[in-house]
Design an enzyme around this catalytic site. Structure first.
Site, PDB file in Angstrom:
ATOM      1  N   HIS A 182       0.831  -1.205   0.000  1.00 25.03           N
ATOM      2  CA  HIS A 182       0.000   0.000   0.000  1.00 25.03           C
ATOM      3  C   HIS A 182       0.868   1.258   0.000  1.00 25.03           C
ATOM      4  O   HIS A 182       0.467   2.290  -0.539  1.00 25.03           O
ATOM      5  CB  HIS A 182      -0.921   0.031   1.228  1.00 25.03           C
ATOM      6  CG  HIS A 182      -1.986  -1.017   1.211  1.00 25.03           C
ATOM      7  ND1 HIS A 182      -1.770  -2.300   1.654  1.00 25.03           N
ATOM      8  CD2 HIS A 182      -3.278  -0.970   0.792  1.00 25.03           C
ATOM      9  CE1 HIS A 182      -2.881  -3.001   1.517  1.00 25.03           C
ATOM     10  NE2 HIS A 182      -3.806  -2.222   1.011  1.00 25.03           N
ATOM     11  N   ASP A 252      -4.695  -5.678  -8.145  1.00 27.12           N
ATOM     12  CA  ASP A 252      -4.900  -5.056  -6.844  1.00 27.12           C
ATOM     13  C   ASP A 252      -5.094  -3.555  -7.094  1.00 27.12           C
ATOM     14  O   ASP A 252      -4.992  -3.073  -8.227  1.00 27.12           O
ATOM     15  CB  ASP A 252      -3.716  -5.342  -5.915  1.00 27.12           C
ATOM     16  CG  ASP A 252      -4.094  -5.307  -4.435  1.00 27.12           C
ATOM     17  OD1 ASP A 252      -5.161  -4.755  -4.099  1.00 27.12           O
ATOM     18  OD2 ASP A 252      -3.319  -5.829  -3.612  1.00 27.12           O
TER      19      ASP A 252
END
Length: 352
Positions: A182, A252
């Site tokens: 992330h 993702d």
């Protein structure tokens, strides 16, 4: 315009605004991902999902709802589900009870979501619990790929009993690296042979059971310089070719740090999406970009339209058929009926 709708986006609030409605009607939009900020209570989420389906009946409504710390809806009757590590711990005491508990988790998870209009949860996590990964941690079932495979298959059976498909993540494995994709670009320097013999084994053993897969924003430099989600070697040659996977591949989240640098160059969301689709993804996620008005979402949709017109991105009928195959084929039980259904009540009793 194309029949391929690869973009999975989000909405900012608990109701739709005019921009949300416009984007959901866009022909390139095939999915919606919900977050905790979209949740007030069951009545509200049912109204929200119904309005989305009224705009786009074939919209795939998704959520990250695994159990433990990754569970978007936690109130108004939703069952708090355990982290998957607890099933792995139960396995070490009673393997057969653990498989039944995993099926119970999948059934409760899917039947509650489907009663509220959600089609797909991005679960199960197939990453191995190597220890150093904070972002995976107790989201993983176990360190042993065999245990992960059998518990994941049991959980997927529960999803299927409630009419929900599944998504194995994060291919070929995010559990070995400590970095969080992330916020940075993790690098796993192991050889392909090592990864295929361990972390990627669940994908081989579940090749006929997995409905969809989400690759990791991790670079495996001994295999490819690109993160797995942008790598044709990982997605086309290894996942589909060597491991025989036939389902859908989601990128993702393209807003994550691990998705913003490809081939040593910083890329925008459109470039990232085009690269992911060219590498073998069928669908691309862009999350949390609607909260400031959605300029990034509009830029992605406009950019993919231009890419298709230029021929730099080729829409895929096969990808669209894989997206449609993820939609539930059964009618869910309404919440009030579900609360009295014997199979649901039995599953609640079997949760760990």
């Amino acid at each position: 315009m194309t029949a391929h709708a690869p973009v999975v986006l989000d909405v900012a609030g608990t109701t739709l605004n005019a921009d949300d409605r416009r984007r959901l009607a866009h022909p390139l939009v095939g999915g919606l991902i919900l977050f905790a900020r979209n949740w007030v209570d069951r009545r509200q989420i049912v109204a929200l999902t119904a309005e989305c389906k009224a705009i786009r009946p074939d919209l795939l409504i998704c959520v990250d709802h695994e159990g433990g710390r990754v569970q978007r809806f936690r109130s108004d009757g939703f069952t708090p589900l355990p982290p998957m590590r607890r099933l792995g711990e139960l396995w070490m005491c009673d393997a057969m009870a653990a498989t039944d508990a995993a099926t119970a988790c999948g059934f409760v998870l899917a039947s509650e979501l489907r009663a509220c209009g959600v089609d797909l949860s991005f679960t199960p996590v197939l990453d191995l619990d190597h220890g150093p990964s904070g972002v995976i941690g107790d989201r993983a079932f176990h360190r042993d790929a065999r245990v992960v495979t059998l518990l994941a298959k049991s959980l997927m059976h529960g999803l299927l009993l409630a009419g929900m498909a599944n998504c194995g993540k994060h291919f070929p494995g995010h559990g070995f690296v400590a970095a969080d994709s992330h916020t940075e670009i993790p690098v796993d320097r192991r050889a392909l042979k090592v990864i295929l013999a361990d972390d990627a084994k669940p994908y081989e053993w579940l090749s006929t059971s997995l409905a969809s897969v989400m690759p990791a924003h991790v670079v495996y430099p001994k295999v490819d310089t690109r993160p797995a989600g942008f790598s044709a070697r990982w997605l086309r040659e290894i996942l589909r070719g060597r491991l025989g996977f036939t389902g859908a591949v989601f990128s993702d989240d393209l807003s994550m740090a691990g998705a913003r640098v490809i081939d040593g160059r910083e890329v925008d969301h459109t470039e990232a999406a085009a690269a992911a689709l060219a590498a073998g993804c069928d669908l691309v996620l862009l999350c949390n970009q609607s909260v400031d008005g959605g300029r990034a979402v509009d830029a992605l949709l406009d950019g993919l339209e231009r890419a298709a017109a230029r021929g730099t991105w080729q829409p895929s009928a096969a990808s669209e058929s894989r997206r449609l195959a993820l939609l539930p084929q059964t009618v869910p039980l309404p919440w009030d009926e579900l609360m009295h259904a014997p199979a649901y009540l039995r599953a609640l009793d079997r949760l760990p």
